[in-house]
Design a protein around this motif. Structure first.
Motif, short mmCIF file in Angstrom:
data_model
loop_
_atom_site.label_atom_id
_atom_site.label_comp_id
_atom_site.label_asym_id
_atom_site.label_seq_id
_atom_site.Cartn_x
_atom_site.Cartn_y
_atom_site.Cartn_z
N UNK A 60 0.81 -1.22 0.00
CA UNK A 60 0.00 0.00 0.00
C UNK A 60 0.85 1.27 0.00
N UNK A 61 2.12 1.15 0.37
CA UNK A 61 2.99 2.34 0.42
C UNK A 61 3.61 2.68 -0.94
N UNK A 62 3.46 1.82 -1.91
CA UNK A 62 4.11 2.08 -3.21
C UNK A 62 3.61 3.40 -3.79
N UNK A 63 4.53 4.25 -4.18
CA UNK A 63 4.16 5.53 -4.77
C UNK A 63 3.66 6.55 -3.78
N UNK A 64 3.74 6.22 -2.48
CA UNK A 64 3.18 7.12 -1.46
C UNK A 64 3.75 8.54 -1.60
N UNK A 65 2.85 9.51 -1.64
CA UNK A 65 3.21 10.94 -1.64
C UNK A 65 4.19 11.32 -2.76
N UNK A 66 4.11 10.62 -3.88
CA UNK A 66 4.99 10.96 -4.99
C UNK A 66 4.76 12.41 -5.45
N UNK A 67 3.49 12.80 -5.56
CA UNK A 67 3.21 14.18 -5.99
C UNK A 67 3.84 15.21 -5.07
N UNK A 68 3.72 14.96 -3.76
CA UNK A 68 4.29 15.91 -2.80
C UNK A 68 5.80 15.99 -2.97
N UNK A 69 6.43 14.84 -3.18
CA UNK A 69 7.88 14.84 -3.36
C UNK A 69 8.28 15.55 -4.65
N UNK A 70 7.54 15.30 -5.71
CA UNK A 70 7.91 15.91 -7.00
C UNK A 70 7.65 17.41 -6.96
N UNK A 71 6.57 17.81 -6.30
CA UNK A 71 6.32 19.25 -6.27
C UNK A 71 7.35 19.94 -5.38
N UNK A 72 7.80 19.26 -4.31
CA UNK A 72 8.87 19.84 -3.50
C UNK A 72 10.16 19.97 -4.31
N UNK A 73 10.47 18.94 -5.10
CA UNK A 73 11.66 19.03 -5.96
C UNK A 73 11.57 20.27 -6.85
N UNK A 74 10.41 20.41 -7.47
CA UNK A 74 10.27 21.54 -8.40
C UNK A 74 10.41 22.88 -7.70
N UNK A 75 9.78 22.99 -6.54
CA UNK A 75 9.91 24.24 -5.76
C UNK A 75 11.35 24.54 -5.43
N UNK A 76 12.14 23.50 -5.29
CA UNK A 76 13.55 23.67 -4.90
C UNK A 76 14.48 23.74 -6.10
N UNK A 77 13.92 23.77 -7.30
CA UNK A 77 14.77 23.97 -8.48
C UNK A 77 15.24 22.71 -9.16
N UNK A 78 14.58 21.58 -8.88
CA UNK A 78 14.93 20.32 -9.54
C UNK A 78 13.81 20.00 -10.52
N UNK A 79 14.16 19.72 -11.75
CA UNK A 79 13.12 19.58 -12.79
C UNK A 79 13.09 18.21 -13.46
N UNK A 80 13.83 17.27 -12.90
CA UNK A 80 13.81 15.91 -13.45
C UNK A 80 14.19 14.92 -12.37
#
Ligand code: ZN
Ligand code: FE
Ligand code: FE
Ligand code: ZN
Length: 279
Positions: free
Chosen positions: A242-262
């Motif tokens: 059930x944890x697979x992919x957990x909070x992926x969106x939150x992690x990706x949006x945090x990356x983007x906010x911090x200047x990581x785009x891939x």
């Protein structure tokens, strides 16, 4: 973090475990089905590696189970072919003195990637809930500095593709003061070592499920890594399907906010970059 941010197209989740480590549940096929339900198209298994004599504990597979682990991942890879890419990974521990044995284990199998994780400061597995009382006699800044020095050393071994949960030391809520000069210097030295070694850092949602309640690593580390051009790979550190992919969106949006785009994808220990894409 903006909760209304558009969700992203899924990226690979490269961190999940099997019952061989004695604290996870689910067969590889169960993780694969969970990944499909979560809309993912690529995952990688990364169970806790065996460790050589003198470095063992009760939360990893035995050396005698390694072949069976690999066979199970390969069987699932074949069974889910065309629906889901399943990579063969490993979460190997970095503990000074074990490098040669870990290097040999990495050399003799066809890994897609190896995550190097620091779970120990000397003999103390600081992320083990059973060892929480060890914090009582510890100076928090010392623990953070020791931790970052070990992470730097893990990168310098050249053994690892991904540095796992790179501020795991905060797991139970022991935060170092943000203005601690020595902790910040240790973090900077660690990031320089990671950059020189050409490793990726893991962004992990597991911290959200732990007392700290935060993604690993802290946004300050992500921003600095972005400045240094250090790439990231995503991991949920799932110990149940059930944890697979957990909070992926939150992690990706945090990356983007911090200047990581891939983020990184791995096959046979070769890395390529996937751009973050919104749906
Ligand atoms: Zn684990
Ligand atoms: Fe770990
Ligand atoms: Fe893990
Ligand atoms: Zn882990």
């Amino acid at each position: 973090m903006n909760p209304n941010a558009n969700p992203y197209l899924p990226v690979p989740d490269y961190h999940m475990h099997t019952p061989r480590c004695h604290h996870a549940e689910g067969r590889v096929a169960d993780y694969a089905r969970a990944a499909l339900r979560a809309g993912l198209n690529e995952i990688g298994m990364s169970d806790h590696s065996p460790m050589p004599e003198g470095f063992t504990d009760d939360w990893r597979m035995a050396m005698s189970e390694l072949d069976d682990y690999i066979a199970e991942v390969r069987a699932a890879r074949d069974a889910f072919e065309e629906r889901l890419v399943i990579r063969l990974g490993l979460e190997a521990d970095f503990r000074p003195g074990s490098e040669a044995a870990v290097a040999e284990m990495i050399r003799v199998h066809d890994w897609d990637y190896v995550i190097g994780s620091v779970h120990y400061i000397e003999g103390w597995d600081f992320d083990n809930p059973d060892k929480l009382r060890e914090w009582d006699g510890r100076n928090i800044e010392d623990a953070w500095c020791d931790y970052f020095e070990l992470v730097a050393a893990s990168a310098r071994t050249g053994l690892f593709d991904i540095i796992g949960h790179p501020d795991l030391i905060k797991k139970f809520g022991h935060r170092a003061p943000e203005d601690s000069r020595r902790v910040n210097a240790a973090m900077e030295a660690m990031l320089q070592a990671v950059r020189e070694a050409g490793c990726a850092l893991e962004i992990s949602s597991a911290g959200l499920r732990k007392p700290i309640g935060e993604i690993y690593p802290h946004p300050r580390m992500i921003r600095r890594a972005a400045e240094l051009g250090i790439p990231f790979a995503f991991g949920s550190d799932a110990h149940k399907p059930a944890d697979v992919g957990h909070a992926m969106d939150a992690c990706l949006s945090l990356l983007e906010e911090c200047g990581v785009h891939g983020v990184c994808a791995f096959a046979r220990r070769k890395r390529r970059m996937l751009p973050l894409r919104r749906r």
